[in-house]
Scaffold this active site. Structure first.
Site, PDB file in Angstrom:
ATOM      1  N   SER A 132      -0.428  12.684  -4.778  1.00 16.27           N
ATOM      2  CA  SER A 132      -1.523  13.086  -5.657  1.00 16.27           C
ATOM      3  C   SER A 132      -2.702  12.171  -5.405  1.00 16.27           C
ATOM      4  O   SER A 132      -2.535  10.961  -5.241  1.00 16.27           O
ATOM      5  CB  SER A 132      -1.103  12.998  -7.130  1.00 16.27           C
ATOM      6  OG  SER A 132      -2.217  13.230  -7.981  1.00 16.27           O
ATOM      7  N   GLY A 135       3.845  -7.094  -2.286  1.00 16.07           N
ATOM      8  CA  GLY A 135       3.984  -6.662  -0.897  1.00 16.07           C
ATOM      9  C   GLY A 135       5.380  -6.158  -0.575  1.00 16.07           C
ATOM     10  O   GLY A 135       6.059  -5.558  -1.396  1.00 16.07           O
ATOM     11  N   GLY A 142       0.785  -1.226   0.000  1.00 15.32           N
ATOM     12  CA  GLY A 142       0.000   0.000   0.000  1.00 15.32           C
ATOM     13  C   GLY A 142       0.816   1.273   0.000  1.00 15.32           C
ATOM     14  O   GLY A 142       0.352   2.304   0.502  1.00 15.32           O
ATOM     15  N   ASN A 156       8.138   7.823  -2.516  1.00 13.20           N
ATOM     16  CA  ASN A 156       6.757   8.053  -2.944  1.00 13.20           C
ATOM     17  C   ASN A 156       5.996   8.687  -1.788  1.00 13.20           C
ATOM     18  O   ASN A 156       5.775   8.057  -0.747  1.00 13.20           O
ATOM     19  CB  ASN A 156       6.096   6.740  -3.364  1.00 13.20           C
ATOM     20  CG  ASN A 156       4.797   6.977  -4.109  1.00 13.20           C
ATOM     21  OD1 ASN A 156       4.599   8.036  -4.693  1.00 13.20           O
ATOM     22  ND2 ASN A 156       3.914   5.996  -4.085  1.00 13.20           N
ATOM     23  N   ARG A 157       5.580   9.921  -1.967  1.00 13.74           N
ATOM     24  CA  ARG A 157       4.952  10.694  -0.881  1.00 13.74           C
ATOM     25  C   ARG A 157       3.470  10.336  -0.786  1.00 13.74           C
ATOM     26  O   ARG A 157       2.601  11.016  -1.347  1.00 13.74           O
ATOM     27  CB  ARG A 157       5.161  12.181  -1.118  1.00 13.74           C
ATOM     28  CG  ARG A 157       6.644  12.536  -1.243  1.00 13.74           C
ATOM     29  CD  ARG A 157       6.886  14.007  -1.118  1.00 13.74           C
ATOM     30  NE  ARG A 157       8.281  14.350  -1.318  1.00 13.74           N
ATOM     31  CZ  ARG A 157       8.899  15.378  -0.743  1.00 13.74           C
ATOM     32  NH1 ARG A 157       8.229  16.189   0.081  1.00 13.74           N
ATOM     33  NH2 ARG A 157      10.172  15.629  -0.990  1.00 13.74           N
ATOM     34  N   GLY A 202       2.263   2.489  -2.944  1.00 14.81           N
ATOM     35  CA  GLY A 202       2.346   3.005  -4.305  1.00 14.81           C
ATOM     36  C   GLY A 202       3.432   2.378  -5.149  1.00 14.81           C
ATOM     37  O   GLY A 202       3.964   3.012  -6.065  1.00 14.81           O
ATOM     38  N   LYS A 256       4.462  -8.586 -13.352  1.00 18.77           N
ATOM     39  CA  LYS A 256       4.042  -8.910 -11.986  1.00 18.77           C
ATOM     40  C   LYS A 256       4.074 -10.430 -11.886  1.00 18.77           C
ATOM     41  O   LYS A 256       3.105 -11.112 -12.254  1.00 18.77           O
ATOM     42  CB  LYS A 256       2.626  -8.370 -11.723  1.00 18.77           C
ATOM     43  CG  LYS A 256       2.144  -8.566 -10.290  1.00 18.77           C
ATOM     44  CD  LYS A 256       2.662  -7.484  -9.371  1.00 18.77           C
ATOM     45  CE  LYS A 256       1.995  -7.568  -7.994  1.00 18.77           C
ATOM     46  NZ  LYS A 256       2.422  -6.473  -7.108  1.00 18.77           N
TER      47      LYS A 256
END
Length: 225
Positions: free
Chosen positions: A207, A119, A13, A176-177, A15, A38
Site C-alpha cells: 500500500s 535495521g 527499509g 510484508n509486500r 516496513g 524501540k
C-alpha cells in the site's frame, strides 16, 4: 510479567515498523495493556516535546498504554546512520544495561510488549556487538519481518539460520509486500512457508499509505498469545 517479542527484519527499509504497529493493534484485541518499544533508534525529528524518533511515534500511536520516552525509546541517536556510527558520532556508547532495565520495567506495566530492533538482525551496535547480541541479551522470542522483494528468500533464510545458530526462538514471521512489481510473489511466499520453519503470522499487502490498524485484521496469531 508480560509476554513479549523482539521484532527483527531481513533488511532495513522493509516496513518493520508498520508490521510492528499492525502487530500491536492485533494484540490489543486480546490484551488491555499493549506497548511498542524501540530500544535503539538512530535518527530524530523535532516535536513539541523535543527530539523523538518516527518509529517510536508510530509505536505510541499503536499502543494502548503511554510510558515515558526513557522507557519506550531509551537510546535515541540524532543521526540516521548505522547505530554504531550514530553512537560514535554522538560521542556515546550503546548500553545494553540501559535497554534491559527499560524492558524489565515495561514488562511490569504491560500485558504484551513488542520490541522493534534497528535495521537487520546483524546490524552493528558497536565495534564488538550487533543486534543479534541484543536479541540474545533480551531472551525474547523473535518475529521476523520479511520484505517481499527480489532477494527475500536468501535474506529470510540466512536471518532465520543466524537466529537459530544463537539458540534463539523464531516464534513466527510476517510477510510484508513492499514491492508492487515483485514477480511471482505467491511462489516466493509458498517457498518461505515451507522452508522458514516458523508459522506465518501475517501477509501484509502493498500500500502506498499502509494502515497498521486495518492490517491487524490480517494477523493469524497462535491461540496461546
Amino acid at each position: 510479567m508480560s509476554i513479549g517479542w523482539f521484532v527483527v527484519g531481513t533488511d532495513t527499509g522493509i516496513g518493520k515498523t508498520h508490521a510492528t504497529c499492525a502487530l500491536l493493534h492485533a494484540l490489543a484485541r486480546r490484551h488491555a495493556r499493549v506497548c511498542g518499544m524501540k530500544p535503539i533508534a538512530a535518527g530524530g525529528v523535532q516535536t513539541p516535546d523535543g527530539l523523538s524518533n518516527e518509529d517510536s511515534i508510530a509505536h505510541r500511536a499503536a499502543s494502548t498504554v503511554r510510558v515515558r520516552p526513557e522507557l519506550d525509546n531509551p537510546i535515541l541517536l540524532p543521526e540516521p546512520l548505522s547505530p554504531h556510527l550514530a553512537a560514535a558520532r554522538a560521542g556515546t556508547a550503546i548500553s545494553f544495561d540501559t535497554v534491559l532495565d527499560a524492558v524489565t520495567e515495561l514488562r511490569t506495566r504491560t500485558d504484551a510488549l513488542v520490541v522493534e530492533g534497528a535495521g537487520g538482525f546483524l546490524v552493528p551496535l558497536s565495534e564488538t556487538q550487533t543486534g543479534a547480541d541484543l536479541a540474545a541479551a533480551l531472551g525474547l522470542p523473535l518475529v521476523l519481518v520479511v520484505g517481499m522483494r527480489l532477494g527475500c528468500l536468501n535474506h529470510a533464510l540466512l536471518t532465520a539460520e543466524a537466529i537459530r545458530a544463537r539458540g534463539l526462538a523464531l516464534a513466527g514471521w510476517i510477510a510484508n509486500r513492499v514491492d508492487p512489481d515483485f514477480l511471482c510473489p505467491e511462489e516466493n511466499l509458498a517457498y518461505l512457508r515451507t522452508h522458514l520453519g516458523a508459522p506465518l503470522w501475517a501477509d501484509l499487502p502493498f500500500s502506498a499509505r499502509p494502515d497498521p490498524r486495518a492490517d491487524a485484521d490480517r494477523f493469524m496469531l497462535p491461540d496461546v498469545l
